[in-house]
Scaffold this motif. Structure first.
Motif, PDB file in Angstrom:
ATOM      1  N   MET A   1      63.857  96.765 -19.578  1.00 53.16           N
ATOM      2  CA  MET A   1      62.850  98.011 -20.466  1.00 53.16           C
ATOM      3  C   MET A   1      63.350  99.003 -19.638  1.00 53.16           C
ATOM      4  O   MET A   1      62.977  99.013 -18.410  1.00 53.16           O
ATOM      5  N   GLU A   2      63.437 100.098 -20.425  1.00 52.54           N
ATOM      6  CA  GLU A   2      64.145 100.978 -20.332  1.00 52.54           C
ATOM      7  C   GLU A   2      62.227 101.502 -19.079  1.00 52.54           C
ATOM      8  O   GLU A   2      61.490 102.031 -19.649  1.00 52.54           O
ATOM      9  N   ILE A   3      63.005 102.764 -18.002  1.00 52.66           N
ATOM     10  CA  ILE A   3      61.961 103.837 -17.812  1.00 52.66           C
ATOM     11  C   ILE A   3      62.376 105.065 -17.619  1.00 52.66           C
ATOM     12  O   ILE A   3      63.557 105.923 -17.114  1.00 52.66           O
ATOM     13  N   HIS A   4      61.682 106.146 -18.134  1.00 55.20           N
ATOM     14  CA  HIS A   4      61.972 106.748 -18.939  1.00 55.20           C
ATOM     15  C   HIS A   4      60.235 108.424 -17.229  1.00 55.20           C
ATOM     16  O   HIS A   4      59.856 107.128 -17.581  1.00 55.20           O
ATOM     17  N   VAL A   5      61.125 109.278 -16.815  1.00 53.99           N
ATOM     18  CA  VAL A   5      60.149 109.850 -16.348  1.00 53.99           C
ATOM     19  C   VAL A   5      59.892 110.998 -17.039  1.00 53.99           C
ATOM     20  O   VAL A   5      61.239 111.971 -17.631  1.00 53.99           O
ATOM     21  N   VAL A 158      50.197 103.586 -15.499  1.00 54.88           N
ATOM     22  CA  VAL A 158      49.768 103.549 -13.952  1.00 54.88           C
ATOM     23  C   VAL A 158      50.022 101.877 -13.625  1.00 54.88           C
ATOM     24  O   VAL A 158      50.623 101.488 -14.647  1.00 54.88           O
ATOM     25  N   PRO A 159      50.835 101.389 -11.730  1.00 51.36           N
ATOM     26  CA  PRO A 159      50.480 100.148 -11.793  1.00 51.36           C
ATOM     27  C   PRO A 159      50.091  99.337 -12.223  1.00 51.36           C
ATOM     28  O   PRO A 159      49.993  98.284 -12.618  1.00 51.36           O
ATOM     29  N   LEU A 170      58.591  96.271 -26.469  1.00 45.93           N
ATOM     30  CA  LEU A 170      58.976  97.539 -26.047  1.00 45.93           C
ATOM     31  C   LEU A 170      60.049  97.684 -25.765  1.00 45.93           C
ATOM     32  O   LEU A 170      61.019  97.163 -25.169  1.00 45.93           O
ATOM     33  N   GLY A 171      60.584  99.251 -26.459  1.00 40.14           N
ATOM     34  CA  GLY A 171      61.924  99.663 -25.880  1.00 40.14           C
ATOM     35  C   GLY A 171      61.418 100.558 -23.991  1.00 40.14           C
ATOM     36  O   GLY A 171      62.699 100.046 -23.624  1.00 40.14           O
ATOM     37  N   GLY A 172      60.409 100.799 -23.837  1.00 40.14           N
ATOM     38  CA  GLY A 172      60.673 101.133 -22.739  1.00 40.14           C
ATOM     39  C   GLY A 172      59.283 101.656 -22.288  1.00 40.14           C
ATOM     40  O   GLY A 172      58.732 101.748 -22.942  1.00 40.14           O
ATOM     41  N   MET A 173      58.856 102.233 -20.849  1.00 41.39           N
ATOM     42  CA  MET A 173      57.710 102.953 -21.363  1.00 41.39           C
ATOM     43  C   MET A 173      57.766 104.213 -20.340  1.00 41.39           C
ATOM     44  O   MET A 173      59.145 105.069 -19.463  1.00 41.39           O
ATOM     45  N   ALA A 174      57.395 105.573 -20.787  1.00 38.22           N
ATOM     46  CA  ALA A 174      57.809 106.672 -19.848  1.00 38.22           C
ATOM     47  C   ALA A 174      56.146 106.964 -19.295  1.00 38.22           C
ATOM     48  O   ALA A 174      54.933 107.186 -19.416  1.00 38.22           O
ATOM     49  N   ILE A 175      56.402 107.465 -17.764  1.00 41.86           N
ATOM     50  CA  ILE A 175      55.710 108.117 -16.938  1.00 41.86           C
ATOM     51  C   ILE A 175      56.010 109.379 -16.243  1.00 41.86           C
ATOM     52  O   ILE A 175      56.587 109.551 -15.911  1.00 41.86           O
ATOM     53  N   SER A 177      52.561 111.579 -14.725  1.00 45.53           N
ATOM     54  CA  SER A 177      51.768 112.388 -13.165  1.00 45.53           C
ATOM     55  C   SER A 177      51.902 111.302 -12.210  1.00 45.53           C
ATOM     56  O   SER A 177      51.991 112.185 -11.393  1.00 45.53           O
ATOM     57  N   TYR A 178      52.031 110.639 -12.997  1.00 44.83           N
ATOM     58  CA  TYR A 178      51.889 109.012 -11.767  1.00 44.83           C
ATOM     59  C   TYR A 178      52.856 109.266 -10.844  1.00 44.83           C
ATOM     60  O   TYR A 178      52.897 109.110 -10.097  1.00 44.83           O
ATOM     61  N   VAL A 179      54.085 109.389 -11.612  1.00 42.63           N
ATOM     62  CA  VAL A 179      55.402 110.105 -10.340  1.00 42.63           C
ATOM     63  C   VAL A 179      55.790 111.408  -9.761  1.00 42.63           C
ATOM     64  O   VAL A 179      55.597 111.774  -8.929  1.00 42.63           O
ATOM     65  N   MET A 180      55.637 112.242 -11.058  1.00 46.03           N
ATOM     66  CA  MET A 180      55.910 113.838 -10.968  1.00 46.03           C
ATOM     67  C   MET A 180      54.942 114.610  -9.731  1.00 46.03           C
ATOM     68  O   MET A 180      54.994 115.798  -9.543  1.00 46.03           O
ATOM     69  N   ALA A 181      53.721 113.934 -10.038  1.00 51.26           N
ATOM     70  CA  ALA A 181      52.365 114.303  -9.494  1.00 51.26           C
ATOM     71  C   ALA A 181      52.350 114.055  -7.782  1.00 51.26           C
ATOM     72  O   ALA A 181      51.821 114.392  -7.053  1.00 51.26           O
ATOM     73  N   SER A 182      52.803 112.900  -7.913  1.00 46.42           N
ATOM     74  CA  SER A 182      53.194 112.195  -6.605  1.00 46.42           C
ATOM     75  C   SER A 182      54.049 112.887  -5.252  1.00 46.42           C
ATOM     76  O   SER A 182      54.980 113.600  -5.349  1.00 46.42           O
ATOM     77  N   ASP A 183      53.751 112.920  -3.388  1.00 44.29           N
ATOM     78  CA  ASP A 183      54.569 113.361  -2.846  1.00 44.29           C
ATOM     79  C   ASP A 183      55.319 113.111  -2.502  1.00 44.29           C
ATOM     80  O   ASP A 183      56.570 113.065  -2.108  1.00 44.29           O
ATOM     81  N   ASN A 184      55.152 111.344  -3.008  1.00 45.84           N
ATOM     82  CA  ASN A 184      56.349 110.680  -2.985  1.00 45.84           C
ATOM     83  C   ASN A 184      56.953 109.605  -4.469  1.00 45.84           C
ATOM     84  O   ASN A 184      56.431 109.009  -4.172  1.00 45.84           O
ATOM     85  N   PRO A 185      57.765 110.533  -5.030  1.00 47.69           N
ATOM     86  CA  PRO A 185      57.682 110.091  -6.009  1.00 47.69           C
ATOM     87  C   PRO A 185      59.037 108.897  -6.190  1.00 47.69           C
ATOM     88  O   PRO A 185      58.541 107.888  -7.419  1.00 47.69           O
ATOM     89  N   SER A 186      59.079 108.308  -5.237  1.00 51.45           N
ATOM     90  CA  SER A 186      60.424 107.307  -5.354  1.00 51.45           C
ATOM     91  C   SER A 186      59.185 105.977  -4.822  1.00 51.45           C
ATOM     92  O   SER A 186      59.625 104.902  -5.505  1.00 51.45           O
ATOM     93  N   PHE A 187      58.647 106.449  -4.302  1.00 53.53           N
ATOM     94  CA  PHE A 187      57.355 105.296  -3.099  1.00 53.53           C
ATOM     95  C   PHE A 187      56.159 104.697  -5.164  1.00 53.53           C
ATOM     96  O   PHE A 187      56.391 103.773  -5.177  1.00 53.53           O
ATOM     97  N   ALA A 188      56.220 106.107  -5.637  1.00 52.71           N
ATOM     98  CA  ALA A 188      55.482 105.537  -7.115  1.00 52.71           C
ATOM     99  C   ALA A 188      56.105 105.011  -7.750  1.00 52.71           C
ATOM    100  O   ALA A 188      55.386 103.389  -8.637  1.00 52.71           O
TER     101      ALA A 188
END
Length: 206
Positions: A1-5, A158-159, A170-175, A177-188
């Motif tokens: 599944m594709e991950i879109h941010v 969100v998780p 689904l072809g994918g999911m788009a995230i 705020s959970y990633v972009m508003a995070s202080d640690n987007p890699s961890f999110a």
């Protein structure tokens, strides 16, 4: 599944660049959705990403066909009130076009018009759409069954909500705020991926 941010429209140009550079290798697509920023600011974001090694094919510009042209990009996402898909296809036949949809009828019509993928939402309750009720999983399932092009789910992912997308084609999911508003987007992003992996494991055991 594709991950879109997708950028959330509240970060500064520098913050957007910094956060995307932290995660670009871990996602399939990066949507620059900055409705309140000027064309020059969006151009600055894209230029910085390209100069720092972000794949041109990963970048999707929301609505700004001028930026797509000037940066020689291959992807655009059209909101429901944007240009017609046919018009853009005639103007730039090689462009990959996504369309935001909110009903089954819109989804079917957008596929017929030539959209390459659809984005449906908002799926779950989210602060960015606090005054609007979520459209829910049932309608998402109907759309996925009714079209043959990929459908990307968006809104409140969100998780804790990833498991509700189990057994939907689904072809994918788009995230956003959970990633972009995070202080640690890699961890999110890693938390999202771990939840998705758990869902996929459960589906395989059914």
């Amino acid at each position: 599944m594709e991950i879109h941010v997708i950028t959330d429209g509240v970060q500064t140009v520098k913050e957007i660049i910094k956060k995307i550079l932290m995660i670009h290798e871990e996602v399939d697509f990066l949507h620059i959705r900055e409705k309140k920023k000027s064309a020059s600011e969006v151009m600055e974001i894209v230029s910085a990403l390209l100069e720092n090694g972000v794949s041109r094919d990963k970048i999707i510009i929301n609505d700004r066909l001028d930026v797509v042209q000037l940066q020689q990009l291959s992807n655009i996402h059209l909101p429901g009130n944007s240009f017609s898909i046919q018009t853009v296809k005639e103007f730039m036949p090689s462009l990959k076009i996504g369309r935001s949809v909110h009903t089954l009828e819109e989804a079917i019509a957008s596929e017929k018009a030539g959209a390459d993928y659809l984005m449906f939402g908002h799926l779950f309750a989210t602060k960015s759409k606090a005054k609007l009720p979520p459209r829910g999983v049932e309608l998402l399932e109907d759309i996925c069954r009714s079209v043959s092009i990929p459908v990307i789910a968006i809104g409140g992912i969100v998780p804790e909500t990833v498991s509700k997308l189990s057994n939907i084609k689904l072809g994918g999911m788009a995230i956003m705020s959970y990633v972009m508003a995070s202080d640690n987007p890699s961890f999110a992003l890693q938390q999202i991926k771990e939840s998705l992996l758990e869902v996929e494991k459960n589906e395989q055991t059914l």
